[in-house]
Design a protein around this motif. Structure first.
Motif, PDB file in Angstrom:
ATOM      1  N   VAL A  37       6.840   0.856  24.803  1.00  0.00           N
ATOM      2  CA  VAL A  37       7.007  -0.504  25.308  1.00  0.00           C
ATOM      3  C   VAL A  37       7.874  -1.271  24.326  1.00  0.00           C
ATOM      4  N   ASP A  38       8.850  -2.005  24.845  1.00  0.00           N
ATOM      5  CA  ASP A  38       9.681  -2.814  23.977  1.00  0.00           C
ATOM      6  C   ASP A  38       8.890  -4.060  23.547  1.00  0.00           C
ATOM      7  N   THR A  39       8.581  -4.127  22.274  1.00  0.00           N
ATOM      8  CA  THR A  39       7.781  -5.252  21.779  1.00  0.00           C
ATOM      9  C   THR A  39       8.593  -6.509  21.596  1.00  0.00           C
ATOM     10  N   GLY A  40       9.940  -6.375  21.610  1.00  0.00           N
ATOM     11  CA  GLY A  40      10.760  -7.513  21.223  1.00  0.00           C
ATOM     12  C   GLY A  40      10.727  -7.675  19.708  1.00  0.00           C
ATOM     13  N   SER A  41      11.533  -8.555  19.192  1.00  0.00           N
ATOM     14  CA  SER A  41      11.601  -8.752  17.737  1.00  0.00           C
ATOM     15  C   SER A  41      10.487  -9.676  17.280  1.00  0.00           C
ATOM     16  N   ASP A  56       0.811  -1.217   0.000  1.00  0.00           N
ATOM     17  CA  ASP A  56       0.000   0.000   0.000  1.00  0.00           C
ATOM     18  C   ASP A  56       0.848   1.273   0.000  1.00  0.00           C
ATOM     19  N   GLY A  57       2.191   1.104  -0.075  1.00  0.00           N
ATOM     20  CA  GLY A  57       3.086   2.254  -0.139  1.00  0.00           C
ATOM     21  C   GLY A  57       3.561   2.766   1.198  1.00  0.00           C
ATOM     22  N   SER A  58       3.104   2.196   2.299  1.00  0.00           N
ATOM     23  CA  SER A  58       3.543   2.628   3.629  1.00  0.00           C
ATOM     24  C   SER A  58       4.825   1.915   4.025  1.00  0.00           C
ATOM     25  N   PHE A  59       5.524   2.462   5.028  1.00  0.00           N
ATOM     26  CA  PHE A  59       6.774   1.877   5.485  1.00  0.00           C
ATOM     27  C   PHE A  59       6.532   0.567   6.233  1.00  0.00           C
ATOM     28  N   LEU A  60       7.521  -0.298   6.218  1.00  0.00           N
ATOM     29  CA  LEU A  60       7.424  -1.553   6.969  1.00  0.00           C
ATOM     30  C   LEU A  60       7.349  -1.289   8.461  1.00  0.00           C
ATOM     31  N   ALA A  61       8.095  -0.296   8.912  1.00  0.00           N
ATOM     32  CA  ALA A  61       8.170   0.011  10.340  1.00  0.00           C
ATOM     33  C   ALA A  61       8.061   1.515  10.536  1.00  0.00           C
ATOM     34  N   ASP A  62       6.937   1.971  11.045  1.00  0.00           N
ATOM     35  CA  ASP A  62       6.757   3.395  11.310  1.00  0.00           C
ATOM     36  C   ASP A  62       5.662   3.569  12.356  1.00  0.00           C
ATOM     37  N   PRO A  63       5.986   3.728  13.657  1.00  0.00           N
ATOM     38  CA  PRO A  63       7.352   3.782  14.181  1.00  0.00           C
ATOM     39  C   PRO A  63       7.977   2.393  14.264  1.00  0.00           C
ATOM     40  N   GLY A  64       9.212   2.350  14.746  1.00  0.00           N
ATOM     41  CA  GLY A  64       9.898   1.081  14.912  1.00  0.00           C
ATOM     42  C   GLY A  64      11.024   0.925  13.914  1.00  0.00           C
ATOM     43  N   TRP A 123      11.096 -10.246   7.426  1.00  0.00           N
ATOM     44  CA  TRP A 123      11.987  -9.327   8.126  1.00  0.00           C
ATOM     45  C   TRP A 123      11.640  -9.287   9.613  1.00  0.00           C
ATOM     46  N   SER A 124      12.547  -8.712  10.369  1.00  0.00           N
ATOM     47  CA  SER A 124      12.365  -8.541  11.805  1.00  0.00           C
ATOM     48  C   SER A 124      11.882  -7.117  12.085  1.00  0.00           C
ATOM     49  N   TYR A 125      10.876  -7.001  12.941  1.00  0.00           N
ATOM     50  CA  TYR A 125      10.272  -5.697  13.271  1.00  0.00           C
ATOM     51  C   TYR A 125      10.275  -5.527  14.790  1.00  0.00           C
ATOM     52  N   ARG A 126      10.533  -4.292  15.219  1.00  0.00           N
ATOM     53  CA  ARG A 126      10.595  -4.059  16.677  1.00  0.00           C
ATOM     54  C   ARG A 126      10.283  -2.594  16.986  1.00  0.00           C
ATOM     55  N   GLU A 127       9.571  -2.394  18.075  1.00  0.00           N
ATOM     56  CA  GLU A 127       9.341  -1.049  18.618  1.00  0.00           C
ATOM     57  C   GLU A 127       9.845  -1.011  20.057  1.00  0.00           C
ATOM     58  N   TRP A 128      10.347   0.154  20.466  1.00  0.00           N
ATOM     59  CA  TRP A 128      10.765   0.268  21.875  1.00  0.00           C
ATOM     60  C   TRP A 128      10.575   1.691  22.421  1.00  0.00           C
ATOM     61  N   HIS A 129       9.723   2.490  21.780  1.00  0.00           N
ATOM     62  CA  HIS A 129       9.533   3.870  22.243  1.00  0.00           C
ATOM     63  C   HIS A 129       8.791   3.901  23.580  1.00  0.00           C
TER      64      HIS A 129
END
Length: 246
Positions: free
Chosen positions: A239-243, A205-213, A231-237
């Motif tokens: 709460v750290d979601t882990g990979s 759909d044209g959006s980023f894979l990770a945003d945020p993260g 791919w591996s995705y993670r957020e930590w702003h």
């Protein structure tokens, strides 16, 4: 937890556990007029994942008179290639790739502070790790284009008949995002000018894979005629979601 059956377990073990040989195949009867003819006969070694490889054999020919026709029994020892360990120090995420009759080595290069994408080229796997082997910089630090950090986990992949490198690039600090760069037709892997500009990978759909993260460690595979990226995705702003794998 995921429940799997015995067959699925065996498939996973075959794919991921270290390979071991399960059988050696040789023709029961060999016609040889000289020791050289015998040396040309190779053993077919079968492995635990169903693959095989032909290997040279050191034959014991002390009791064979090649000048006297007859039936002789000979024994031999399969010659196995061995490599010193470790092959190289100060690298992570290593990949060895065979392309256009040559071998290539690419990795996360901790020896240069992880700033830059370096490739080795050689005629043999041994040559990739020979003393003084040259490392070719094919993508370097570029503040204008935002290539400042985390030149991480590069992988060669042939997709649709064309060669790509999948890697994570960052704009500073720990900010990796998945990118792809394509080799121009008839280009040289070790020539930076033969690589197209890296492109950040987007969803359909044209959006980023990770945003945020962050996104990193991308790989490719094909199944039943369909191409997939993982791919591996993670957020930590907050709460750290882990990979997580996507």
């Amino acid at each position: 937890a995921i429940v799997i059956c015995e067959e699925e377990l065996q498939t996973l073990c075959d794919a991921w556990l270290p390979l071991h040989s399960v059988a050696v195949e040789l023709p029961p009867l060999i016609q040889a007029k000289s020791a050289q003819d015998l040396e040309n006969v190779r053993a077919r070694v079968l492995y635990s994942d169903g693959s095989f490889h032909e290997k040279p054999v050191v034959w014991q020919t002390d009791g064979v008179d090649f000048q006297t026709p007859g039936l002789y029994e000979v024994r031999g020892m399969v010659r196995q290639k061995t490599y010193s360990f470790p092959l190289a120090r100060g690298y992570a995420d290593p990949v060895i790739f065979h392309w256009d009759e040559r071998f290539y080595f690419i990795s996360t290069n901790d020896n240069t502070g992880q700033v830059g994408l370096y490739v080795r080229e050689a005629d043999t796997v041994d040559g990739l790790f020979a003393p003084g082997v040259e490392e070719h910089l094919i993508l370097g630090y570029d503040e204008d284009r935002g290539y400042k950090s985390t030149f991480w986990a590069p992988e060669f992949h042939v997709i649709g008949g064309e060669l790509y490198i999948l890697l994570a690039l960052g704009s500073g600090g720990i900010t990796p995002q998945c990118h792809m760069m394509r080799l121009r037709r008839h280009g040289s892997i070790i020539n930076p000018e033969d690589w197209e500009t890296p492109v950040r990978v987007l969803k359909q759909d044209g959006s980023f894979l990770a945003d945020p993260g962050i996104s990193l460690d991308m790989t490719h595979f094909e199944a039943n005629g369909v191409n997939y990226l993982v791919w591996s995705y993670r957020e930590w702003h907050d709460v750290d979601t882990g990979s997580m794998l996507y």
